[in-house]
Each structure stands twice: as C-alpha cells, then as structure tokens.
Design a protein around this motif. Sequence first.
Motif, short mmCIF file in Angstrom:
data_model
loop_
_atom_site.label_atom_id
_atom_site.label_comp_id
_atom_site.label_asym_id
_atom_site.label_seq_id
_atom_site.Cartn_x
_atom_site.Cartn_y
_atom_site.Cartn_z
N UNK A 1 34.52 52.21 65.39
CA UNK A 1 33.07 52.72 66.86
C UNK A 1 32.66 51.15 67.43
N UNK A 2 33.26 52.26 68.77
CA UNK A 2 32.72 51.61 69.67
C UNK A 2 33.15 50.09 70.23
N UNK A 3 34.39 50.16 69.76
CA UNK A 3 35.77 49.07 69.59
C UNK A 3 37.07 49.76 70.53
N UNK A 4 36.84 49.37 71.60
CA UNK A 4 38.28 49.21 72.71
C UNK A 4 39.78 49.66 71.73
N UNK A 5 40.28 50.35 71.87
CA UNK A 5 41.01 51.21 71.16
C UNK A 5 42.24 51.56 72.52
N UNK A 6 43.82 52.30 71.56
CA UNK A 6 44.57 52.74 72.17
C UNK A 6 45.20 53.74 71.62
N UNK A 7 45.19 55.30 71.80
CA UNK A 7 45.49 56.51 71.45
C UNK A 7 47.18 56.40 71.59
N UNK B 1 40.94 53.91 74.88
CA UNK B 1 39.60 54.86 74.34
C UNK B 1 38.81 54.19 73.42
N UNK B 2 37.24 54.20 74.18
CA UNK B 2 37.04 53.48 72.48
C UNK B 2 35.84 54.53 71.73
N UNK B 3 36.81 54.25 70.38
CA UNK B 3 35.80 55.43 69.77
C UNK B 3 34.76 55.86 69.57
N UNK B 4 34.30 56.98 69.49
CA UNK B 4 32.33 57.41 69.02
C UNK B 4 32.61 58.39 68.17
N UNK B 5 31.78 58.60 67.09
CA UNK B 5 31.39 59.74 66.27
C UNK B 5 31.74 60.77 66.86
N UNK C 1 34.04 60.53 59.02
CA UNK C 1 33.76 61.12 57.70
C UNK C 1 34.49 59.65 57.21
N UNK C 2 35.82 59.25 58.01
CA UNK C 2 36.94 58.73 57.68
C UNK C 2 36.29 57.24 57.32
#
Length: 243
Positions: A118-124, A172-176, A204-205
């Motif tokens: 969470x909060x760390x940039x990633x790529x889908x 994207x940057x994952x956020x709950x 949840x994961x």
Amino acid sequence: IKMKLLLYLFYDGEFVSVEHEAFLYAACSDVEEEFYIGYDEEEYGHVDFKQKRAVETLPDFVGQKNITFPRFYEIGSDAIVGCKRDLPIFIEIFKSLPLEIDLDAPQTSIYPKDDVELGVQNTLICHATGFYPPSVNISWTKNNVIVTEGISLSQYRPRTDDTFNIFSTLKFTPAEGDIYSCTVNHKALQGQPQTKIWGEHIGLVLQTGLRLIAIGASGLVLGIIITATGLIYFKKKSIGMWR
C-alpha cells in the motif's frame, strides 16, 4: 511472413532434427504502424517509426550478437508504405468475413508487476492472448472512472498458432478500497467485451498476509522460548546428575 527452419544436430551418435520458426511482421492502420522480426515467438528487433530508427531487442545475456539488421529501418518503412496502400482493400475483405471463420477471441488476465505494498507505486498488467485478427481495444477504469493517463500499450506479438498477444500497462499506487479494471474488446467477442477486475480483496489479502507473518513470528519466538527452556532444564538436570 513466416519461415520454417529445420536444423539437423548430431547428438549421441545420430542426427536429430529441430524445427524453429522465423517471422517478419508488418501491420498498419490509420493511426498505427508496426514492423518487427523474431524467432520462435521472441522479438529480435523492431522499427520505431516515431524516432525513425531500428531498435534491437535481443537481451543482454545473449552475449556476442552476430545477428545484424542491414537497412532494417528502410525495409520497415517500405513495408508500411505497401501496407498503407493496400489497407483499404484489406478492410473491405475483412468486413465481408463471416464471424465464425478465422476469428479467435482473446483470453484476458490482469495482475501486478511487483509484490503489492500500500502506498508504493506499482504497475498493473492487462494481458490479452490467443486472439485473431490482431485488432483489439483495451481500456482501464479506477473505481468505475475511465483512466487515460499512465497507460502504455505493447505491439502485437504473433504466436506460433497464428494468433496474437498484446500487453497494456497502467502505473498506479495501491490504496485500500481502490478497484481497477481492464476491458478488452475484439470482433470475435461479438459485442461482449471481457472485463477483468483487480483490487477487490487487496486490503483483506494484505491484512491476512500481515496476520500470517505475525503468527509465524509469534510461533518462532515461542519455539525459541521452548527450546531455551528445554536447554536450561537439561543443563540443570545434567549438573544435578554429576554432583
């Protein structure tokens, strides 16, 4: 254009035949131009028409690269000129094709490039594979809102079964609570696009993963305490025996 290569290798006292496939691929539309060559579904090089240059894509671990591409950009440019010239003819032919002939629907999947934090940039990554002909539309949404920034689209990649692959990526940057989707549309889907969703259970994961880590750490600490207690007891008992 595809070419079958039959190699004969001398192994263990006899000749063994190995079949490989080299290909040259040129494609165009009103807005797209692609030209590349490859071997057994792996790209060797392509033409960047925006930069007006040939791009070699053999990986670094190949080492000494004895493969050269003389006049590769010029050959690609000539191929696209011919493609653009014949494009109206092929469009009319394609329009007349029945839906049930030579059309393969894509199989779509969506997944993150890296482990999710969470909060760390990633790529889908949205991967569509196994479709024919090579014309698909891929779109993204975030929380049901269409996304247009941070998106890239790969070139079409031919497979040995004459179908195609393509990748679309979204930074994207994952956020709950955030939910992303990619939708793939292709003529073989007959007006029913495929949509894959990611992010429904991300909170949840991650929480489950943290709980498992905490449980594992607690178990490790408990195991160390039990082991230490056993050693102390054994040491005391041993000392008592030798008094």
